[in-house]
Scaffold this motif. Structure first.
Motif, PDB file in Angstrom:
ATOM      1  N   GLU A   1      -4.572   3.253  -9.627  1.00  0.00           N
ATOM      2  CA  GLU A   1      -3.327   2.907 -10.141  1.00  0.00           C
ATOM      3  C   GLU A   1      -3.244   1.471 -10.576  1.00  0.00           C
ATOM      4  O   GLU A   1      -2.590   0.969 -11.688  1.00  0.00           O
TER       5      GLU A   1
ATOM      6  N   GLU B   1      -6.900   6.321  -4.788  1.00  0.00           N
ATOM      7  CA  GLU B   1      -5.880   6.606  -5.825  1.00  0.00           C
ATOM      8  C   GLU B   1      -5.290   5.099  -6.088  1.00  0.00           C
ATOM      9  O   GLU B   1      -4.732   5.079  -7.188  1.00  0.00           O
ATOM     10  N   LEU B   2      -5.111   4.225  -5.016  1.00  0.00           N
ATOM     11  CA  LEU B   2      -4.268   3.084  -5.520  1.00  0.00           C
ATOM     12  C   LEU B   2      -5.192   2.134  -6.456  1.00  0.00           C
ATOM     13  O   LEU B   2      -4.873   1.526  -7.187  1.00  0.00           O
TER      14      LEU B   2
ATOM     15  N   GLY C   1       2.519   0.999  -3.855  1.00  0.00           N
ATOM     16  CA  GLY C   1       1.790   0.978  -5.099  1.00  0.00           C
ATOM     17  C   GLY C   1       2.357  -0.231  -6.101  1.00  0.00           C
ATOM     18  O   GLY C   1       2.939  -1.148  -5.734  1.00  0.00           O
TER      19      GLY C   1
ATOM     20  N   SER D   1       0.902  -1.112   0.080  1.00  0.00           N
ATOM     21  CA  SER D   1       0.025   0.076   0.032  1.00  0.00           C
ATOM     22  C   SER D   1       0.824   1.131   0.069  1.00  0.00           C
ATOM     23  O   SER D   1       0.234   2.244  -0.430  1.00  0.00           O
TER      24      SER D   1
ATOM     25  N   PRO E   1      -6.589   5.266  -0.799  1.00  0.00           N
ATOM     26  CA  PRO E   1      -7.134   3.746  -1.471  1.00  0.00           C
ATOM     27  C   PRO E   1      -7.686   3.915  -2.663  1.00  0.00           C
ATOM     28  O   PRO E   1      -7.775   2.997  -3.437  1.00  0.00           O
TER      29      PRO E   1
ATOM     30  N   GLN F   1      -0.640   5.135   0.231  1.00  0.00           N
ATOM     31  CA  GLN F   1      -1.461   5.883  -0.558  1.00  0.00           C
ATOM     32  C   GLN F   1      -2.701   5.627  -0.148  1.00  0.00           C
ATOM     33  O   GLN F   1      -3.526   4.998   0.401  1.00  0.00           O
TER      34      GLN F   1
ATOM     35  N   VAL G   1      -4.047  -5.847  -0.938  1.00  0.00           N
ATOM     36  CA  VAL G   1      -3.427  -4.546  -0.694  1.00  0.00           C
ATOM     37  C   VAL G   1      -2.692  -4.654   0.741  1.00  0.00           C
ATOM     38  O   VAL G   1      -3.611  -4.813   1.746  1.00  0.00           O
TER      39      VAL G   1
END
Length: 531
Positions: A154, A150-151, A115, A112, A148, A146, A138
């Motif tokens: 990604e 946004e992760l 990423g 996490s 969550p 990061q 994760v």
């Protein structure tokens, strides 16, 4: 129990990740839940505090990394689970790629904090090629990482797969309070503990249940409800069919080192993950439910037990029932073989077995008859696909440091390269060249030669750009190429000619001057020619 019932209760999967994302730690937590071990060793900052159960080679213990695939089996709630814990380091990616041919699904571990990393993307490419179902875990939510959402973005962009969170973190880092199970409507409060199972489940009736107020401070509770509403609005409902065809990856959040968030994923995995099904061979598609045994060797490992100089082939059963002491047909050699001491593994512990079923991985004691990619059947001529060697990119000549140990060196190099640790090429005058995709493999080879075979050697770097297996469509031109390029031609361990290109420009010139010569980047062409 019938063959169909044995198949239905089995789940065979690999755990993959970038190095240090927590893959081996997660593997141990699964073993902890399954009762296969009582306490787990914590892996932190790439150093092993207590040696991880799945890292059994001495060099792994010293470095704190996995460099060989471990095979482990255990039972949980009536299901037979086979885990293949793979190397995370990019230098050993080829071993991981081969392992992915032997599994029905994958759990991908993502840090996490960091990423999606480079090796994660490469491994996902292999999963996409095979449409392998993927679940994402994760990890390290107890650290500041990061956002969550946004992760998740990604994950979708870099891994090129749709994702859907089935659990959701309640804050993170120092404020990490737990996870809410969106799939089951359960609350799991975080209690850090690295050695025991300490999950605290709260049964609630959905995200709006007033019961939430008893357990979560208002700020975190309001944020959780806001996040859950956003997830419902942005993401489509979960589809098992899309997961099974490899187009949708469910996402779980947790902290593997603290045994947290693992049970939710394990129990959902058992519910939705595929049991063994069909597998493609060169001749036809083989269904798991067929009564005749078929299977293939995807890995070979020498000296699993340092007290006995053994050689074990890892055999994946694709159909039928494997029986101890029964004769099976070796399709490459065209001869019958039987196995008196077949084993199954719990990391480095081996247990003698009498039977095994589709999805199981069996260890077969071998004296040199089996190679990676070999197929065993009950008589049918079959060859399973997709277990090639890849073109290496680093080349070094082997220099023997002890002439009195030449036989030990020969044996060690032969066995280690048959395992797939690296590739061995032979040139005129018995010159030996090792080809790898990473420098770390040379350290492993040197270490294992010394500790397992009593041999010592040096490696002299060679300035080659890449190796290519070569075949010809124009026989006179092909023979001329072999003659003119003899200083940069060698043979692989099966006697196939290999061309060492000294640069991209030299390769382009060779292709232009010899259009009747075909340059292959993998050994897959041999399967077609020999099949």
């Amino acid at each position: 129990m019938t063959l169909e019932q044995e198949i239905a209760k089995r789940r065979t999967f690999a755990i993959i990740s970038h190095p240090d994302a927590g893959k081996t730690t997660l593997t141990e937590k699964f073993l902890l839940f399954g009762g296969a071990i009582k306490t787990a060793g914590a892996v932190k900052q790439n150093k092993i505090r207590k040696t991880a159960t799945s890292d059994f080679m001495e060099i792994e213990k010293q470095r704190g990394i996995s460099v060989a695939t471990s095979v482990m089996g255990f039972e949980y709630k009536g299901m037979k689970i086979n885990i293949l814990d793979t190397p995370g380091h990019k230098d050993f990616a080829e071993d991981t790629y081969r392992t992915l041919t032997a599994v029905d699904s994958v759990i991908l571990v993502v840090d996490s904090v960091k990423g999606v990393e480079e090796q994660t993307e490469r491994l996902m490419e292999v999963c996409r090629m095979r449409s392998t179902p993927v679940i994402i875990f994760v990890n390290k939510m107890d650290r500041e990482g990061q956002n969550p959402f946004e992760l998740l973005d990604e994950l979708e962009q870099k891994l090129r797969i749709d994702v859907l969170p089935l659990t959701w973190p309640i804050s993170q880092g120092q404020n990490f309070r737990g996870v809410y199970n969106l799939y089951r409507g359960q609350l799991n409060l975080f209690e850090p503990d690295q050695t025991r199972i300490t999950e605290h489940y709260i049964e609630i009736k959905g995200i709006d249940d007033p019961e939430l107020e008893r357990w979560i401070p208002s700020a975190f509770r309001d944020q959780l409800r806001e996040d859950a509403e956003l997830i419902e609005g942005v993401y489509d409902p979960f589809s098992v069919e899309r997961y099974l065809d490899g187009s949708l990856a469910p996402v779980f959040f947790g902290s593997a080192v603290n045994n947290f968030g693992v049970r939710e994923m394990l129990e959902t995995f058992l519910e939705i993950a595929p049991s063994p099904h069909e597998r493609e061979a060169s001749e036809r598609v083989v269904r798991a439910s067929e009564t005749a045994l078929t299977g293939f060797v995807f890995k070979i490992h020498a000296n699993l037990d340092p007290n006995h100089r053994d050689r074990t082939a890892f055999f994946k059963i694709c159909s039928g029932t494997f029986e101890r002491n029964k004769f099976y047909h070796h399709t490459r050699l065209g001869k019958k073989m039987r196995f008196a001491n077949p084993t199954q593994f719990m990391a480095n512990e081996k247990n003698l077995i009498d039977n095994a079923w589709p999805g199981d991985v069996v260890g077969l004691y071998d004296n040199g008859n089996l190679k990676i990619g070999d197929t065993l059947t009950e008589g049918e001529e079959l060859r399973f696909r997709g277990i090639p060697s890849f073109s290496p990119e680093i080349f070094k000549e082997v220099i023997n440091r002890d002439p009195f140990k030449a036989k030990q060196l020969e044996k060690g190099l032969r066995q280690l390269t048959e395992e797939g640790v690296a590739q061995l090429f032979l040139q005129y005058g018995n010159r030996k060249i090792i080809g790898t995709v990473g420098e770390l493999q040379f350290d492993v080879i040197r270490f294992r030669l010394e500790h397992e075979y009593g041999a010592s050697c040096d490696f002299m770097p060679l300035r080659y750009f890449k190796a290519f297996w070569i075949t010809g469509t124009d026989t006179p031109q092909y023979e001329e190429f072999l003659r003119r390029k003899s200083p940069v031609i060698a043979e692989d361990k099966e006697g196939h000619p290999v061309f060492f290109a000294e640069s991209q420009w030299m390769l382009d010139v060779a292709k232009e001057n010899y259009p009747g010569v075909i340059f292959h980047e993998t050994s897959e062409f041999k399967t077609k020619d020999e099949g």
